[in-house]
Every structure is written in structure tokens, then in C-alpha cells.
Design an enzyme around this catalytic site. Structure first.
Site, PDB file in Angstrom:
ATOM      1  N   ASP A 122       0.821  -1.219   0.000  1.00 24.74           N
ATOM      2  CA  ASP A 122       0.000   0.000   0.000  1.00 24.74           C
ATOM      3  C   ASP A 122       0.854   1.268   0.000  1.00 24.74           C
ATOM      4  OD1 ASP A 122       1.093  -0.133   2.510  1.00 24.74           O
ATOM      5  OD2 ASP A 122      -0.819  -0.334   3.578  1.00 24.74           O
ATOM      6  N   ASP A 252      18.382  -7.188  -2.094  1.00 25.74           N
ATOM      7  CA  ASP A 252      17.826  -5.844  -2.282  1.00 25.74           C
ATOM      8  C   ASP A 252      17.960  -5.022  -0.996  1.00 25.74           C
ATOM      9  OD1 ASP A 252      15.856  -7.962  -1.677  1.00 25.74           O
ATOM     10  OD2 ASP A 252      14.536  -6.286  -1.256  1.00 25.74           O
TER      11      ASP A 252
HETATM   12  P1  AMP Z   1      11.884  -5.229   2.469  1.00 19.81           P
HETATM   13  O1  AMP Z   1      12.491  -6.602   2.349  1.00 19.81           O
HETATM   14  O2  AMP Z   1      11.039  -5.037   3.677  1.00 19.81           O
HETATM   15  O3  AMP Z   1      12.943  -4.178   2.386  1.00 19.81           O
HETATM   16  O4  AMP Z   1      10.872  -5.012   1.235  1.00 19.81           O
HETATM   17  C1  AMP Z   1      10.862  -5.763   0.064  1.00 19.81           C
HETATM   18  C2  AMP Z   1      10.161  -5.031  -1.043  1.00 19.81           C
HETATM   19  O5  AMP Z   1       8.795  -4.835  -0.746  1.00 19.81           O
HETATM   20  C3  AMP Z   1      10.746  -3.666  -1.379  1.00 19.81           C
HETATM   21  O6  AMP Z   1      10.731  -3.513  -2.755  1.00 19.81           O
HETATM   22  C4  AMP Z   1       9.785  -2.724  -0.689  1.00 19.81           C
HETATM   23  O7  AMP Z   1       9.759  -1.461  -1.296  1.00 19.81           O
HETATM   24  C5  AMP Z   1       8.461  -3.442  -0.842  1.00 19.81           C
HETATM   25  N1  AMP Z   1       7.494  -3.116   0.206  1.00 19.81           N
HETATM   26  C6  AMP Z   1       7.539  -3.464   1.511  1.00 19.81           C
HETATM   27  N2  AMP Z   1       6.462  -2.987   2.164  1.00 19.81           N
HETATM   28  C7  AMP Z   1       5.708  -2.313   1.262  1.00 19.81           C
HETATM   29  C8  AMP Z   1       4.476  -1.592   1.316  1.00 19.81           C
HETATM   30  N3  AMP Z   1       3.776  -1.480   2.447  1.00 19.81           N
HETATM   31  N4  AMP Z   1       4.030  -1.035   0.172  1.00 19.81           N
HETATM   32  C9  AMP Z   1       4.706  -1.153  -0.961  1.00 19.81           C
HETATM   33  N5  AMP Z   1       5.850  -1.821  -1.081  1.00 19.81           N
HETATM   34  C10 AMP Z   1       6.360  -2.403   0.009  1.00 19.81           C
HETATM   35 MG    MG Z   2      14.044  -3.482   1.251  1.00 18.43          MG
END
Ligand code: AMP
Ligand code: MG
Length: 492
Positions: A122, A252
Site C-alpha cells: 500500500d 535488495d
Molecule cells: P523489504 O524486504 O522489507 O525491504 O521489502 C521488500 C520489497 O517490498 C521492497 O521492494 C519494498 O519497497 C516493498 N514493500 C515493503 N512494504 C511495502 C508496502 N507497504 N508497500 C509497498 N511496497 C512495500
Molecule cells: Mg528493502
């Protein structure tokens, strides 16, 4: 704030690398905290800040004039599996600012709404997870662990749905760069050769300036990879030495500058436990504490594979080959320092440190409490016992006393006086760390009582974690029993 000048060098790479993206307004934003240390980095005088304007800017509800808001595209290996496209799903870069010392900082909104890379998300971040990232980034910096930084945090009345209904918040985080290993993996997986070189040139030119891209004496790209390997080894050694578990070491979430980035279900160890898994969604324990060094190496291999356009396989292997040695060297040095064994005797100290960790593991000894108390170490030659303050951390005193005897021998050959050693050790082993239960208390006060002064008080403590802060002394000891019940998932 109004006079901030953005330089936006990343945008010059062209739109294969990012998408323009305006933030989405958030309901009734209110300012929760501004970090004076980072204001200072930006040469902003706090007394000149118009709070209403600052709140609008840092919530994404208004935009500074020459900002070029954008979200980055990247890919990445998540829990070992390649995901061809990720990207900033909820992060929006405002731009880059050069301070009066010539340092560049990128400012990024996190939680400011949907982007082209939001997938099922979101675009929002809940207050709970924002507070954790906000405080931990600053705590890490104070512990001398490379990290992205925090500038501001705003809360809102925007409802955000996770396991429960929570409220959205936005933070501004700062970093010299937000480029990740996954940024390279994206272009490699698409066979976009020009973009791989363009990105590597950009990173070297701006962040690895001691490498000469035109050198004919060496392959600059290999040299660069070697430096990324070295910086990553240094970072992970610092994590291990301070007992920091990241929780989601996907490629990432690996910074090309060797910074800690993307704070999710992280935790500092309470009891020393090499098997500790801080992310309850990590069912296999892929990112358990003791795996962090080898996972970082695995991630570096992913990065190396994605830049094979720029060097041959042998060169890449050569660059990677330094990792283990670099890591071990950094880790041993940090642990020697934590133990007050400043004068070199690597082999003996190494054995001593590993046997200590074994004892701590077996006897479930609190990791940071032990090292803080070690500064006051005393050993009675007659009874062959360590001081009671330390002994009380161990349930089998004999085993610890045996170790203490050997440690005592080693300390005797160190040139520093006990007083000088104590002082030095107390400037290395923090008295205060952001334990999960402390973060939880701060979050609950913020969520339930809109008490943000408590957060500010903790920010100051965590930014000075080696100082005594007598008013907070009860939080420098063992965590309370309820701390064991806290469960942290990926949900944020
Ligand atoms: P993370 O491993 O938490 O750094 O996130 C993995 C991916 O999911 C990244 O590309 C983030 O930008 C995306 N992401 C995580 N939470 C959200 C959210 N609430 N809305 C949109 N993208 C998200
Ligand atoms: Mg991330």
C-alpha cells in the site's frame, strides 16, 4: 529548509534507473521528531524551522521547489530466490543535498504512498516500524556501525491495515546513496549491459573516488568489487560484534556502500545465542545470527555475477576471495577491543574469545550486559574467582572462573592500567542498546498516549550509548520477563 538545494545526480543516469513519483498526501500529519544531528549535517539551524512547513515536506504533503521526487527500480534475491523486479515500493527520493563540507546526502521519504514498484503493498509504513527504523539507524551510527540515517518522523491519522489496524507514518531517511546489490542484479537479469556499466561507473565516480576509472594498471571494476567485498565484511563484522541481527538479508537490502539499510524485524541479542532468529517469518532460519557472515558472502556472489560484463570470472573470484580473511580480521579486532585486549596476541585472544562465546551460549548470558560489566573485571588470585558482579551472570560459576583465570593472565600482559582499560572499554561497550522491549515501550507510549517526548529522550540516550544516563539505569540491565514474548514479523 526552503533554501535546500538539490543536486539530483542519480537522475542523470536516465529513466531506466528510476521513475518520477510524487508522494501521496497523508491524513493529518503531525511532527513526531526531528533529529538535530542530521539537521546539522544539512546545515539547517533548528531555530529557523517553520514546523508547519517542515511537517508538510516531511510527510510528502508538500514538495520543495527543485526536488525531483522519484522511486528507484531494482531486483533482488529474497530468501534465496530471485525476484526479477522489486524497487522502492514505498520510498520516494526527494533529491540529494551537498552540505557545506562537500558531503552529499540523499533524502528519501519512506511510507509516502504508492509507487510503480509497490506490487501488492500500500506504499505506507506503520508508526511502529517507522519508530524502530528511526531509532535504530541512529543507535547504529552511535555504535560506529555504518548505516543509513534518520532525519524526521511524522505520524498521521491515516489508517493502515496490517495484522491490526494501525496508523501510517512517514520518515525521512538519509544516505549518501540508496543503491543496492539488487540494482545491479536487475540490469544483469535483463541483459541490459549498457546500464550495468553506467551504474558501476556512477557508483565508482561518486562513492569510490580513489579508484581511477581510466587506469590501465588495474581493472577498476575489479578493484571496486574488491572494495565492496571489504566494506561488506567490515559491516557484518560490526553486526556480529555488537550482537545485531538484521533479519532480512535479501540482496535488495544490501547497500553498495556497505551500510545497514532497510530496518525490519531486526534485533540486538539479549542472551548470546548464535542460533537466534529475529524474524518470525524466517521459518528455515536462513538469516539466523550465525549465518549473517556467510549470507553476506552469498549476496556478494550475486553481485559479482551481475557485474561479470566488467571483469572476467577469475577477476571476480579474486575480488571475492578476500572476504573471509577481511571478515575474520575485522571481527577479531572488534572482539579484542570489546574484551580490553588491545595489545596484539591474535591467536591466544581468538581462542579466549571463542571459548567465552561458547560459555555465554551454554549459560545464556546477556551479551551486551556482559561486555559492559567486563570493564570492571577483577580476579582474586587466592580464591581464583572473578568479581561477583560478573559472576552473577553465569549459572555455572566454576566454568566462568576457569575462563576468568586465563583472561586475567592475558590482561596482565597488556600495558594499560586497570583504570585506563576500564575507561577505554566503556567507550567501546555500550551501556544502552535498542533492545526489542525498549523499542516496544517507546512504540506503545507513542501509539497509545501520543507521548513523543519519551521517544526523543531515548533518541538522545541511543545517540550517546556509552554514557551513564542515570535516569535510564533500569534499562541498562537485564530485559524484563515479558521481553521474551515479543514477536517481530516482516509486517511493517
Ligand atoms: P523489504 O524486504 O522489507 O525491504 O521489502 C521488500 C520489497 O517490498 C521492497 O521492494 C519494498 O519497497 C516493498 N514493500 C515493503 N512494504 C511495502 C508496502 N507497504 N508497500 C509497498 N511496497 C512495500
Ligand atoms: Mg528493502
Amino acid at each position: 529548509m526552503k533554501q535546500l538545494k538539490f543536486t539530483n545526480r542519480y537522475q542523470q543516469l536516465g529513466n531506466d534507473f528510476y521513475q518520477n513519483q510524487q508522494p501521496t498526501s497523508i491524513k493529518k500529519p503531525h511532527l513526531i521528531n526531528i533529529n538535530p544531528l542530521m539537521l546539522n549535517e544539512l546545515d539547517i539551524d533548528e531555530s529557523t524551522i517553520d514546523h508547519e512547513f517542515f511537517t508538510d515536506i516531511s510527510s510528502g504533503n508538500a514538495m520543495l521547489e527543485d526536488a525531483q521526487p522519484s522511486s528507484f527500480i531494482y531486483a533482488g534475491h529474497q530468501f534465496g530466490h530471485f525476484v526479477p523486479q522489486l524497487g522502492d515500493g514505498r520510498a520516494i527520493l526527494l533529491g540529494e543535498i551537498q552540505n557545506k563540507n562537500g558531503r552529499y546526502w540523499e533524502l528519501q521519504l519512506k511510507g509516502a504512498g504508492l509507487t510503480p514498484f509497490s506490487r501488492d503493498g500500500d506504499g505506507r509504513a506503520v508508526l511502529r516500524s517507522t519508530i524502530r527504523e528511526y531509532l535504530c539507524s541512529e543507535a547504529m551510527a552511535a555504535l560506529h556501525i555504518p548505516t543509513t540515517r534518520s532525519l524526521s518522523i511524522v505520524g498521521s491519522e491515516e489508517k493502515v491495515f496490517r495484522e491490526n489496524i494501525e496508523t501510517g507514518s512517514v520518515m525521512i531517511r538519509m544516505s549518501p546513496s540508496f543503491i543496492r546489490f539488487g540494482s545491479f542484479e536487475l540490469f544483469a537479469s535483463r541483459g541490459q549491459h549498457r546500464q550495468i556499466k553506467q551504474l558501476a561507473d556512477f557508483v565508482i565516480r561518486h562513492y569510490y573516488q580513489d579508484i581511477d576509472l581510466r587506469s590501465t594498471d588495474y581493472n577498476p571494476y575489479q578493484k571496486w568489487l574488491e572494495k565492496v567485498v571489504n566494506k561488506t565484511a567490515e559491516l557484518i563484522a560490526a553486526w556480529q560484534a555488537e550482537g545485531f541481527a538484521h533479519g532480512v538479508m535479501n540482496t535488495d537490502n544490501m547497500s553498495i556502500l556497505g551500510l545497514t539499510i532497510d530496518y525490519g524485524p531486526f534485533a540486538f541479542l539479549d542472551n548470546y545465542d548464535s542460533q537466534f532468529i529475529c524474524n518470525h517469518s524466517d521459518h528455515q532460519g536462513r538469516y539466523r545470527f550465525e549465518n549473517q557472515p556467510s549470507i553476506a558472502f552469498w549476496n556478494l556472489n550475486c553481485l559479482a555475477r551481475s557485474v561479470l560484463d566488467l571483469m572476467d570470472v577469475e577477476e571476480a573470484k579474486q575480488a571475492l576471495s578476500g572476504y573471509e580473511k577481511d571478515y575474520n580480521r575485522y571481527y577479531l579486532k572488534l572482539m579484542q577491543n570489546k574484551s580490553g585486549l588491545f595489545e596484539k596476541n591474535d591467536k591466544q585472544h581468538e581462542a579466549l574469545i571463542f571459548s567465552l562465546l561458547n560459555i555465554m551460549q551454554e549459560q545464556q548470558v546477556d551479551y551486551s550486559l556482559f561486555f559492559r560489566k567486563l570493564a570492571d573485571f577483577e580476579f582474586d588470585q587466592v580464591s581464583r574467582q572473578a568479581n561477583s558482579d560478573l559472576l552473577e551472570l553465569f549459572n555455572d560459576a566454576d566454568t566462568f572462573n576457569q575462563w576468568a583465570g586465563e583472561y586475567h593472565q592475558n590482561l596482565k600482559s597488556q600495558p594499560l592500567s586497570a583504570e585506563a582499560r576500564k575507561e577505554k572499554m566503556n567507550s567501546i561497550n555500550p551501556k544502552y542498546i535498542l533492545r526489542n522491549y525498549i523499542a516496544q515501550m517507546i512504540i506503545e507510549r507513542a501509539e497509545q498516549q501520543q507521548d513523543y517526548a519519551y521517544l526523543d529522550q531515548w533518541l538522545k540516550v541511543l545517540q550517546n550509548p556509552y554514557d551513564e544516563h542515570p535516569e535510564m539505569a533500569e534499562y541498562a540491565g537485564h530485559p524484563p520477563a515479558w521481553a521474551g514474548q515479543i514477536s517481530v514479523s516482516c509486517s511493517s
